[in-house]
Design a protein around this motif. Structure first.
Motif, PDB file in Angstrom:
ATOM      1  N   ASP A 281       0.835  -1.202   0.000  1.00 20.49           N
ATOM      2  CA  ASP A 281       0.000   0.000   0.000  1.00 20.49           C
ATOM      3  C   ASP A 281       0.871   1.253   0.000  1.00 20.49           C
ATOM      4  O   ASP A 281       0.473   2.296  -0.500  1.00 20.49           O
ATOM      5  CB  ASP A 281      -0.897   0.010   1.247  1.00 20.49           C
ATOM      6  N   TYR A 282       2.062   1.126   0.593  1.00 23.52           N
ATOM      7  CA  TYR A 282       2.950   2.298   0.729  1.00 23.52           C
ATOM      8  C   TYR A 282       4.352   1.978   0.233  1.00 23.52           C
ATOM      9  O   TYR A 282       4.758   0.816   0.189  1.00 23.52           O
ATOM     10  CB  TYR A 282       3.041   2.704   2.205  1.00 23.52           C
ATOM     11  N   ARG A 283       5.083   3.036  -0.098  1.00 20.68           N
ATOM     12  CA  ARG A 283       6.511   2.879  -0.437  1.00 20.68           C
ATOM     13  C   ARG A 283       7.280   4.019   0.233  1.00 20.68           C
ATOM     14  O   ARG A 283       6.694   5.088   0.507  1.00 20.68           O
ATOM     15  CB  ARG A 283       6.720   2.915  -1.956  1.00 20.68           C
ATOM     16  N   PRO A 284       8.572   3.828   0.466  1.00 26.66           N
ATOM     17  CA  PRO A 284       9.345   4.920   1.058  1.00 26.66           C
ATOM     18  C   PRO A 284       9.314   6.158   0.144  1.00 26.66           C
ATOM     19  O   PRO A 284       9.401   6.021  -1.085  1.00 26.66           O
ATOM     20  CB  PRO A 284      10.759   4.342   1.146  1.00 26.66           C
ATOM     21  N   SER A 285       9.179   7.319   0.741  1.00 23.64           N
ATOM     22  CA  SER A 285       9.073   8.542  -0.078  1.00 23.64           C
ATOM     23  C   SER A 285      10.397   8.830  -0.774  1.00 23.64           C
ATOM     24  O   SER A 285      10.440   9.493  -1.801  1.00 23.64           O
ATOM     25  CB  SER A 285       8.674   9.724   0.797  1.00 23.64           C
ATOM     26  N   HIS A 286      11.491   8.279  -0.207  1.00 24.94           N
ATOM     27  CA  HIS A 286      12.797   8.527  -0.800  1.00 24.94           C
ATOM     28  C   HIS A 286      13.583   7.214  -0.781  1.00 24.94           C
ATOM     29  O   HIS A 286      13.605   6.517   0.236  1.00 24.94           O
ATOM     30  CB  HIS A 286      13.526   9.608   0.036  1.00 24.94           C
ATOM     31  N   ILE A 287      14.205   6.863  -1.915  1.00 28.17           N
ATOM     32  CA  ILE A 287      15.062   5.666  -1.932  1.00 28.17           C
ATOM     33  C   ILE A 287      16.510   6.149  -1.878  1.00 28.17           C
ATOM     34  O   ILE A 287      16.958   6.887  -2.756  1.00 28.17           O
ATOM     35  CB  ILE A 287      14.857   4.826  -3.216  1.00 28.17           C
ATOM     36  N   ASN A 289      20.328   6.010  -2.449  1.00 26.75           N
ATOM     37  CA  ASN A 289      21.148   5.241  -3.404  1.00 26.75           C
ATOM     38  C   ASN A 289      22.384   4.629  -2.751  1.00 26.75           C
ATOM     39  O   ASN A 289      23.123   3.895  -3.377  1.00 26.75           O
ATOM     40  CB  ASN A 289      21.498   6.055  -4.657  1.00 26.75           C
ATOM     41  N   LYS A 290      22.583   4.945  -1.450  1.00 28.66           N
ATOM     42  CA  LYS A 290      23.667   4.305  -0.685  1.00 28.66           C
ATOM     43  C   LYS A 290      23.049   3.613   0.525  1.00 28.66           C
ATOM     44  O   LYS A 290      21.998   4.033   1.011  1.00 28.66           O
ATOM     45  CB  LYS A 290      24.645   5.366  -0.188  1.00 28.66           C
ATOM     46  N   LYS A 291      23.701   2.573   1.022  1.00 29.57           N
ATOM     47  CA  LYS A 291      23.198   1.878   2.205  1.00 29.57           C
ATOM     48  C   LYS A 291      23.116   2.856   3.376  1.00 29.57           C
ATOM     49  O   LYS A 291      24.089   3.570   3.651  1.00 29.57           O
ATOM     50  CB  LYS A 291      24.140   0.716   2.548  1.00 29.57           C
ATOM     51  N   ILE A 292      21.958   2.901   4.024  1.00 25.96           N
ATOM     52  CA  ILE A 292      21.785   3.830   5.154  1.00 25.96           C
ATOM     53  C   ILE A 292      22.542   3.275   6.365  1.00 25.96           C
ATOM     54  O   ILE A 292      22.359   2.107   6.731  1.00 25.96           O
ATOM     55  CB  ILE A 292      20.278   4.001   5.488  1.00 25.96           C
ATOM     56  N   LYS A 293      23.416   4.089   6.944  1.00 25.78           N
ATOM     57  CA  LYS A 293      24.216   3.636   8.084  1.00 25.78           C
ATOM     58  C   LYS A 293      23.455   3.914   9.379  1.00 25.78           C
ATOM     59  O   LYS A 293      22.698   4.891   9.477  1.00 25.78           O
ATOM     60  CB  LYS A 293      25.571   4.371   8.135  1.00 25.78           C
ATOM     61  N   LYS A 294      23.686   3.057  10.381  1.00 23.77           N
ATOM     62  CA  LYS A 294      23.003   3.326  11.657  1.00 23.77           C
ATOM     63  C   LYS A 294      23.806   4.354  12.436  1.00 23.77           C
ATOM     64  O   LYS A 294      25.032   4.271  12.513  1.00 23.77           O
ATOM     65  CB  LYS A 294      22.796   2.040  12.462  1.00 23.77           C
ATOM     66  N   ASN A 295      23.096   5.357  12.942  1.00 22.08           N
ATOM     67  CA  ASN A 295      23.751   6.298  13.835  1.00 22.08           C
ATOM     68  C   ASN A 295      22.808   6.748  14.952  1.00 22.08           C
ATOM     69  O   ASN A 295      23.123   6.575  16.116  1.00 22.08           O
ATOM     70  CB  ASN A 295      24.402   7.485  13.093  1.00 22.08           C
ATOM     71  N   GLU A 296      21.602   7.239  14.582  1.00 17.67           N
ATOM     72  CA  GLU A 296      20.694   7.723  15.628  1.00 17.67           C
ATOM     73  C   GLU A 296      20.069   6.534  16.378  1.00 17.67           C
ATOM     74  O   GLU A 296      20.063   5.408  15.886  1.00 17.67           O
ATOM     75  CB  GLU A 296      19.554   8.539  14.998  1.00 17.67           C
ATOM     76  N   GLN A 297      19.529   6.804  17.552  1.00 18.88           N
ATOM     77  CA  GLN A 297      18.820   5.809  18.343  1.00 18.88           C
ATOM     78  C   GLN A 297      17.520   5.399  17.646  1.00 18.88           C
ATOM     79  O   GLN A 297      17.101   4.259  17.695  1.00 18.88           O
ATOM     80  CB  GLN A 297      18.474   6.418  19.705  1.00 18.88           C
ATOM     81  N   GLU A 298      16.879   6.378  17.014  1.00 16.30           N
ATOM     82  CA  GLU A 298      15.621   6.127  16.311  1.00 16.30           C
ATOM     83  C   GLU A 298      15.761   6.566  14.867  1.00 16.30           C
ATOM     84  O   GLU A 298      16.555   7.451  14.568  1.00 16.30           O
ATOM     85  CB  GLU A 298      14.492   6.959  16.938  1.00 16.30           C
ATOM     86  N   MET A 299      14.946   5.947  14.033  1.00 17.43           N
ATOM     87  CA  MET A 299      14.987   6.374  12.631  1.00 17.43           C
ATOM     88  C   MET A 299      13.553   6.463  12.132  1.00 17.43           C
ATOM     89  O   MET A 299      12.739   5.576  12.411  1.00 17.43           O
ATOM     90  CB  MET A 299      15.750   5.341  11.822  1.00 17.43           C
ATOM     91  N   VAL A 300      13.220   7.492  11.409  1.00 22.75           N
ATOM     92  CA  VAL A 300      11.854   7.650  10.899  1.00 22.75           C
ATOM     93  C   VAL A 300      11.880   7.372   9.403  1.00 22.75           C
ATOM     94  O   VAL A 300      12.690   7.929   8.665  1.00 22.75           O
ATOM     95  CB  VAL A 300      11.324   9.081  11.161  1.00 22.75           C
ATOM     96  N   LEU A 301      11.000   6.448   9.004  1.00 21.27           N
ATOM     97  CA  LEU A 301      10.893   6.118   7.577  1.00 21.27           C
ATOM     98  C   LEU A 301       9.586   6.725   7.080  1.00 21.27           C
ATOM     99  O   LEU A 301       8.504   6.342   7.530  1.00 21.27           O
ATOM    100  CB  LEU A 301      10.873   4.594   7.432  1.00 21.27           C
TER     101      LEU A 301
END
Ligand SMILES: Cc1cc2nc3c(=O)[nH]c(=O)nc-3n(C[C@H](O)[C@H](O)[C@H](O)COP(=O)(O)O)c2cc1C
Length: 401
Positions: A281-287, A289-301
């Motif tokens: 039903d939904y897709r990420p608003s932005h793809i 082009n590089k692997k997203i690295k973990k840094n913050e405690q939380e992440m909003v998709l």
């Protein structure tokens, strides 16, 4: 297609003879009456007893061993059969059939039969690539016989190559398609059926995506069922693992957007469109082009809504019979009826994916069929193939003639 058909399996002498026993078993399971003829070389690999027990009939080997006093066996068998299958077909026997040589029971009966001949060449890759074998296969094709493509993989010789005996289930599928091409009066002959299958994948970054548990099995079963009714089937699928059924055109897609475009391209001329895919039903608003690295405690998709393909088709449709699927875990009847009206579909097939024998990734299903001004039709637990056949049978009774 094989139900009630009289089939002779001609087994010639290759290492894959043992696989022909499984093929015979599957032909019988599909409803065919089977007789087996073997070359002398074939009996070196597996004894005739195996085939005799499976086919519940003696095996034909020697042209001059006339056991039935009132018949000439090779002519009788040749005339009796609706279909001749040569599996495995050795290079030697291919050469004989291509050149009309009749020096054993198998080659003589094959020369005498007027039944369609389906051949499964199986041999070492170098034998297959030999100019003489290529020439013989070409002759057999020119003579109107069907030659099945051998498999590629680990050969008995201990190395990778082409020439393997295909999986017997694949041979059965190809035979079904081959027999269909010979049939004239099928209800969906020359009609286009478009089917979507599998869960769409919505990319987050190059290594991650959002998807669901849909395997695509229901869509593939529907494709086989539609093909068996004579349809020209376009299967728009996200599956990377399921084998494309013989005679079906595969359109590979990944995202909901690609699926929408692919369906649109085939929609206008379609007689039936079946949306069996589980579309995100939904897709990420932005793809990224590089692997997203973990840094913050939380992440909003952040997600945006995908186009509702079924509703779009419902608005576009003219004479197409539009079937939607509803995979629910609760309030099934209510959601399905609502979907039927809102999406302007002709039929909604609803399943409770929380049930043990239904829904995602299973080989069985249990569905309720909803159509306007009709009581729901319940299809109790059965294989997805049987359910697919029932869905199409019901659709056929409701379609405009
Ligand atoms: C162990 C072994 C495996 C064989 N496998 C094959 C094979 O897969 N395909 C093939 O064309 N010939 C194979 N052959 C050679 C055939 O058995 C041989 O050409 C024979 O004459 C075929 O006779 P037929 O066509 O009458 O059955 C094999 C021979 C042996 C000894």
């Amino acid at each position: 297609m094989l139900k009630g058909k009289k089939v002779v399996v001609y087994v010639t002498g290759g290492i894959a003879v043992y696989k022909a026993a499984d093929l015979v078993r599957r032909l019988i399971k599909a409803g065919a009456t089977v007789r087996v003829a073997m070359t002398k070389s074939a009996t070196e690999f597996v004894t005739p007893l195996t085939f005799q027990i499976l086919s519940k009939h003696h095996v034909y080997i020697d042209t001059f061993d006339e056991r039935e006093g009132d018949k000439v066996s090779h002519i009788y068998l040749a005339d009796w059969s609706d279909l001749a299958i040569v599996a495995p077909a050795t290079a030697n026997s291919l050469a004989k059939i291509a050149n009309g040589i009749a020096d054993n029971f198998v080659s003589t009966a094959l020369l005498a039969t007027t039944a369609p001949i389906f051949i499964v060449p199986t041999m070492n890759q170098h034998m297959l690539e030999n100019a003489a074998t290529i020439r013989n296969i070409q002759v057999l094709e020119n003579d109107g016989h069907f030659i099945m493509e051998p498999d590629t993989g680990f050969l008995a010789e201990g190395y990778e190559g082409k020439g393997r005996f295909p999986d017997p289930s694949e041979i059965i599928d190809t035979i079904q398609g081959f027999l269909l091409n010979l049939e004239k009066n099928l209800p969906l002959k020359n009609q286009k059926v478009v089917i979507t299958a599998g869960g769409t994948k919505e990319r987050i970054d190059p290594v991650r995506y959002i998807t669901n548990d849909s395997s695509g099995k229901m869509g593939y079963s529907l494709a086989v069922a539609a093909r068996n009714l004579g349809a020209e089937v376009y299967l728009i699928s996200t599956s990377k693992v399921l084998k494309t059924p013989y005679g079906v055109t595969l359109v590979s897609v990944e995202t909901a957007e690609q699926m929408h475009q692919a369906v649109n391209a085939e929609f206008e001329k379609a007689a039936i469109v079946i949306m069996a895919a589980a579309v995100s039903d939904y897709r990420p608003s932005h793809i990224s082009n590089k692997k997203i690295k973990k840094n913050e405690q939380e992440m909003v998709l952040r997600l945006v809504k995908n186009t509702d393909i079924l509703a779009t088709l419902g608005n576009q449709k003219k004479d197409q019979f539009l079937i939607g699927f509803a995979a629910e875990t609760h309030n099934i009847q209510e959601y399905a009826k609502d979907k039927l009206i809102k999406k302007k579909a002709d039929m909604i097939v609803a399943n409770d994916v929380s049930k043990p024998n239904a829904g995602f990734n299973k080989d069985t299903n249990e569905v309720s069929i909803f159509m306007m001004d009709e009581e729901p039709i319940e299809l109790t637990v059965n294989s997805k193939q049987a359910i697919a056949e029932e869905i199409l049978a019901i659709a056929l009774t409701k379609m405009k003639k």
